[in-house]
Write a protein that holds these residues in place. Structure first.
Motif, PDB file in Angstrom:
ATOM      1  N   ASP A  22     -32.969   1.526  51.048  1.00 55.95           N
ATOM      2  CA  ASP A  22     -34.410   1.311  51.027  1.00 55.95           C
ATOM      3  C   ASP A  22     -34.900   0.564  52.266  1.00 55.95           C
ATOM      4  O   ASP A  22     -36.089   0.387  52.465  1.00 55.95           O
ATOM      5  N   PHE A  23     -33.964   0.086  53.107  1.00 59.27           N
ATOM      6  CA  PHE A  23     -34.378  -0.561  54.352  1.00 59.27           C
ATOM      7  C   PHE A  23     -34.977   0.490  55.283  1.00 59.27           C
ATOM      8  O   PHE A  23     -34.533   1.642  55.287  1.00 59.27           O
ATOM      9  N   TYR A  24     -35.954   0.077  56.076  1.00 59.17           N
ATOM     10  CA  TYR A  24     -36.572   1.053  56.971  1.00 59.17           C
ATOM     11  C   TYR A  24     -35.595   1.448  58.067  1.00 59.17           C
ATOM     12  O   TYR A  24     -35.120   0.610  58.843  1.00 59.17           O
ATOM     13  N   SER A  25     -35.288   2.732  58.117  1.00 61.00           N
ATOM     14  CA  SER A  25     -34.418   3.261  59.177  1.00 61.00           C
ATOM     15  C   SER A  25     -34.818   4.698  59.450  1.00 61.00           C
ATOM     16  O   SER A  25     -35.448   5.367  58.619  1.00 61.00           O
ATOM     17  N   ILE A  26     -34.417   5.176  60.615  1.00 57.88           N
ATOM     18  CA  ILE A  26     -34.843   6.514  61.049  1.00 57.88           C
ATOM     19  C   ILE A  26     -33.713   7.168  61.848  1.00 57.88           C
ATOM     20  O   ILE A  26     -33.087   6.524  62.695  1.00 57.88           O
ATOM     21  N   ALA A  27     -33.412   8.413  61.516  1.00 59.00           N
ATOM     22  CA  ALA A  27     -32.327   9.140  62.198  1.00 59.00           C
ATOM     23  C   ALA A  27     -32.907  10.062  63.285  1.00 59.00           C
ATOM     24  O   ALA A  27     -34.103  10.387  63.283  1.00 59.00           O
ATOM     25  N   ASP A  28     -32.044  10.467  64.195  1.00 60.13           N
ATOM     26  CA  ASP A  28     -32.392  11.429  65.258  1.00 60.13           C
ATOM     27  C   ASP A  28     -33.542  10.956  66.150  1.00 60.13           C
ATOM     28  O   ASP A  28     -34.395  11.749  66.566  1.00 60.13           O
ATOM     29  N   THR A 199     -35.986   6.646  47.603  1.00 62.26           N
ATOM     30  CA  THR A 199     -34.678   7.048  48.140  1.00 62.26           C
ATOM     31  C   THR A 199     -34.240   8.371  47.517  1.00 62.26           C
ATOM     32  O   THR A 199     -34.722   8.762  46.448  1.00 62.26           O
ATOM     33  N   ASP A 200     -33.296   9.042  48.184  1.00 63.48           N
ATOM     34  CA  ASP A 200     -32.751  10.289  47.632  1.00 63.48           C
ATOM     35  C   ASP A 200     -32.035  10.033  46.316  1.00 63.48           C
ATOM     36  O   ASP A 200     -32.058  10.871  45.414  1.00 63.48           O
ATOM     37  N   LEU A 201     -31.396   8.870  46.192  1.00 62.70           N
ATOM     38  CA  LEU A 201     -30.704   8.526  44.943  1.00 62.70           C
ATOM     39  C   LEU A 201     -31.700   8.440  43.797  1.00 62.70           C
ATOM     40  O   LEU A 201     -31.434   8.954  42.699  1.00 62.70           O
ATOM     41  N   PHE A 202     -32.846   7.823  44.037  1.00 67.77           N
ATOM     42  CA  PHE A 202     -33.872   7.702  43.001  1.00 67.77           C
ATOM     43  C   PHE A 202     -34.299   9.095  42.520  1.00 67.77           C
ATOM     44  O   PHE A 202     -34.440   9.342  41.315  1.00 67.77           O
ATOM     45  N   LYS A 203     -34.482   9.994  43.469  1.00 75.16           N
ATOM     46  CA  LYS A 203     -34.893  11.375  43.150  1.00 75.16           C
ATOM     47  C   LYS A 203     -33.829  12.080  42.312  1.00 75.16           C
ATOM     48  O   LYS A 203     -34.137  12.754  41.322  1.00 75.16           O
ATOM     49  N   LEU A 204     -32.551  11.904  42.681  1.00 80.64           N
ATOM     50  CA  LEU A 204     -31.455  12.552  41.943  1.00 80.64           C
ATOM     51  C   LEU A 204     -31.362  12.039  40.503  1.00 80.64           C
ATOM     52  O   LEU A 204     -31.100  12.801  39.583  1.00 80.64           O
ATOM     53  N   VAL A 205     -31.569  10.737  40.337  1.00 76.77           N
ATOM     54  CA  VAL A 205     -31.517  10.149  38.991  1.00 76.77           C
ATOM     55  C   VAL A 205     -32.713  10.628  38.170  1.00 76.77           C
ATOM     56  O   VAL A 205     -32.574  10.983  36.994  1.00 76.77           O
ATOM     57  N   LYS A 206     -33.887  10.673  38.803  1.00 78.33           N
ATOM     58  CA  LYS A 206     -35.097  11.138  38.111  1.00 78.33           C
ATOM     59  C   LYS A 206     -34.952  12.592  37.659  1.00 78.33           C
ATOM     60  O   LYS A 206     -35.411  12.969  36.573  1.00 78.33           O
ATOM     61  N   GLU A 207     -34.278  13.398  38.495  1.00 75.84           N
ATOM     62  CA  GLU A 207     -34.065  14.815  38.150  1.00 75.84           C
ATOM     63  C   GLU A 207     -32.859  15.017  37.240  1.00 75.84           C
ATOM     64  O   GLU A 207     -32.469  16.157  36.954  1.00 75.84           O
ATOM     65  N   LYS A 208     -32.261  13.876  36.823  1.00 74.15           N
ATOM     66  CA  LYS A 208     -31.097  13.883  35.913  1.00 74.15           C
ATOM     67  C   LYS A 208     -29.873  14.592  36.498  1.00 74.15           C
ATOM     68  O   LYS A 208     -29.031  15.119  35.784  1.00 74.15           O
ATOM     69  N   LYS A 209     -29.786  14.581  37.840  1.00 76.15           N
ATOM     70  CA  LYS A 209     -28.607  15.149  38.508  1.00 76.15           C
ATOM     71  C   LYS A 209     -27.519  14.087  38.691  1.00 76.15           C
ATOM     72  O   LYS A 209     -26.348  14.418  38.912  1.00 76.15           O
ATOM     73  N   VAL A 210     -27.931  12.835  38.630  1.00 81.87           N
ATOM     74  CA  VAL A 210     -27.003  11.703  38.743  1.00 81.87           C
ATOM     75  C   VAL A 210     -27.366  10.698  37.662  1.00 81.87           C
ATOM     76  O   VAL A 210     -28.550  10.474  37.387  1.00 81.87           O
ATOM     77  N   ARG A 211     -26.339  10.111  37.059  1.00 80.33           N
ATOM     78  CA  ARG A 211     -26.587   9.083  36.039  1.00 80.33           C
ATOM     79  C   ARG A 211     -26.016   7.752  36.503  1.00 80.33           C
ATOM     80  O   ARG A 211     -24.852   7.670  36.881  1.00 80.33           O
ATOM     81  N   MET A 212     -26.855   6.721  36.491  1.00 82.24           N
ATOM     82  CA  MET A 212     -26.417   5.393  36.903  1.00 82.24           C
ATOM     83  C   MET A 212     -25.577   4.745  35.801  1.00 82.24           C
ATOM     84  O   MET A 212     -25.796   4.998  34.617  1.00 82.24           O
ATOM     85  N   PRO A 213     -24.623   3.884  36.170  1.00 81.36           N
ATOM     86  CA  PRO A 213     -23.824   3.169  35.162  1.00 81.36           C
ATOM     87  C   PRO A 213     -24.713   2.296  34.274  1.00 81.36           C
ATOM     88  O   PRO A 213     -25.787   1.851  34.688  1.00 81.36           O
TER      89      PRO A 213
END
Length: 380
Positions: A22-28, A199-213
């Motif tokens: 979640d820290f501000y960063s930028i690629a390329d 974050t991409d992780l937040f999106k994956l959890v929201k879409e139920k593709k990943v489950r947090m412990p």
């Protein structure tokens, strides 16, 4: 007596944006580095905050991945700081680096500039978990970068680790810890993986593709992690931070003790003792604002006495040293004691109390956020 203080520099560039970060960063955007360095040196030169009563004793270059910058760029930033501020009291000067993204010759150059602490973003020693976290370094590069740091003259090295990752077993996490402990680092930060909006992780959890412990498992791992660290000579001084004696991160202690600190770079947050501010969370906006002669600050918040007290409570509970009772204003002491009595009944066995401080037991730290809310004073 002068107030202890620090300086934070934010370098936003990354080779890849990690899926949980979640820290501000930028690629390329490496082509923007020279322009960025010109902008941040201008920001430093034009800073009007009165630091005459401060004793600046720490500098922290974070990101992003600061080790992506050639040493000549770091030197330019440092020169502008030296021109503007008295850095003669600086005893801890940290730069963050990712394994595989900090060549040995660059580490030698960083050390020659007076940078004396390296913070490595390791996160995991399991190849599958590194892949899940979208980390691009290999396990081998962790050990290589560590050896290079030591041979470059870094006597103070930290390693960041993450646990409670989806798919991570206790056995894998315990192996990671033991391998890192065997390296004999000076400092280890062990953070639970948190879900951050955007974050991409937040999106994956929201879409139920990943489950947090589950929280229960995370709490259990937290307690076992603290036990392993302390058994091996790494005392915990903050909820996620462990060090050999004398190697606590002084810069982070400035944050948790509510000391002032300057902050430069896109998204950087600063505090002058009364006002908190943050810069624009966009490299392009940051560059445009500075190049057009404007301030990059996007938000300023003035803290009143109650705000500062609530911060003292929230940050204090994170540290082993706890809440310094001598810093609680007299006019709020009665209300704080009332809140404390109610919380002690509700959270039995979670507090350590003496004449000068209130801190949490290890069990208390598991519930620290909720306890903090119960102790804080209501907003006006």
């Amino acid at each position: 007596m002068k107030t202890p203080a620090g300086i934070y520099i934010h370098i936003p560039f990354c080779a890849v944006k990690c899926m949980y970060c979640d820290f501000y960063s930028i690629a390329d955007r490496e082509d923007s580095i020279p322009r960025f360095v010109n902008a941040i040196t201008t920001e430093i030169e034009k800073c009007e905050i009165d630091t005459s009563d401060w004793e600046i004793d720490t500098i922290f270059i974070g990101g992003g991945t600061p080790s992506l910058l050639k040493s000549k760029y770091i030197e330019s930033i440092l020169k502008s700081l030296q021109t503007k501020y008295d850095l003669s009291f600086v005893s801890e000067f940290t730069i963050e680096a990712n394994p595989g993204e900090a060549p040995k010759d660059r580490l030698i150059d960083f050390r020659s500039l007076g940078i004396n602490r390296l913070s490595m973003g390791v996160q995991s020693l399991d190849p599958d978990l590194l892949k899940f976290l979208t980390r691009i370094h290999s396990v081998e590069q962790v050990f290589e970068t560590y050896e290079n740091a030591r041979s470059a003259g870094f006597d103070n090295v930290n390693c960041d680790l993450i646990y409670s990752i989806p798919g991570q077993s206790w056995k894998v996490w315990e192996q990671d810890l033991n391998q890192i402990i065997d390296l004999e680092l000076n400092h280890i930060s062990a953070y639970t993986l948190t879900l951050e909006k955007g974050t991409d992780l937040f999106k994956l959890v929201k879409e139920k593709k990943v489950r947090m412990p589950e929280n229960e498992m995370t709490g259990e791992w937290f307690l076992k992690t603290h036990q392993i660290m302390e058994t091996n000579g790494y005392g915990s001084y903050e909820i996620s931070n462990f060090s050999k004696s004398g190697y606590e991160c002084q810069h982070n202690l400035h944050y948790w003790r509510i000391h002032p600190y300057l902050a430069f770079g896109p998204s950087a947050h600063g505090f002058d003792g009364t006002n908190r501010w943050n810069n624009s969370r966009s490299l392009d906006q940051y560059l445009q604002q500075i190049e057009s002669g404007n301030s990059p600050v996007s938000m300023i918040e003035s803290l009143n006495e109650k705000d500062r007290l609530n911060e003292l409570i929230g940050f204090g509970l994170r540290m082993n040293e706890g809440i310094n009772l001598e810093r609680i204003p007299e006019n709020y002491q009665r209300q704080f004691i009332e809140n404390l009595k109610i919380a002690q009944k509700k959270w039995e066995g979670c507090f350590i109390q003496n004449k000068k401080s209130i801190s949490l037991t290890k069990i208390g730290m598991v519930y620290g956020d909720a306890i903090g809310v119960d102790l804080m004073l209501d907003k006006d």
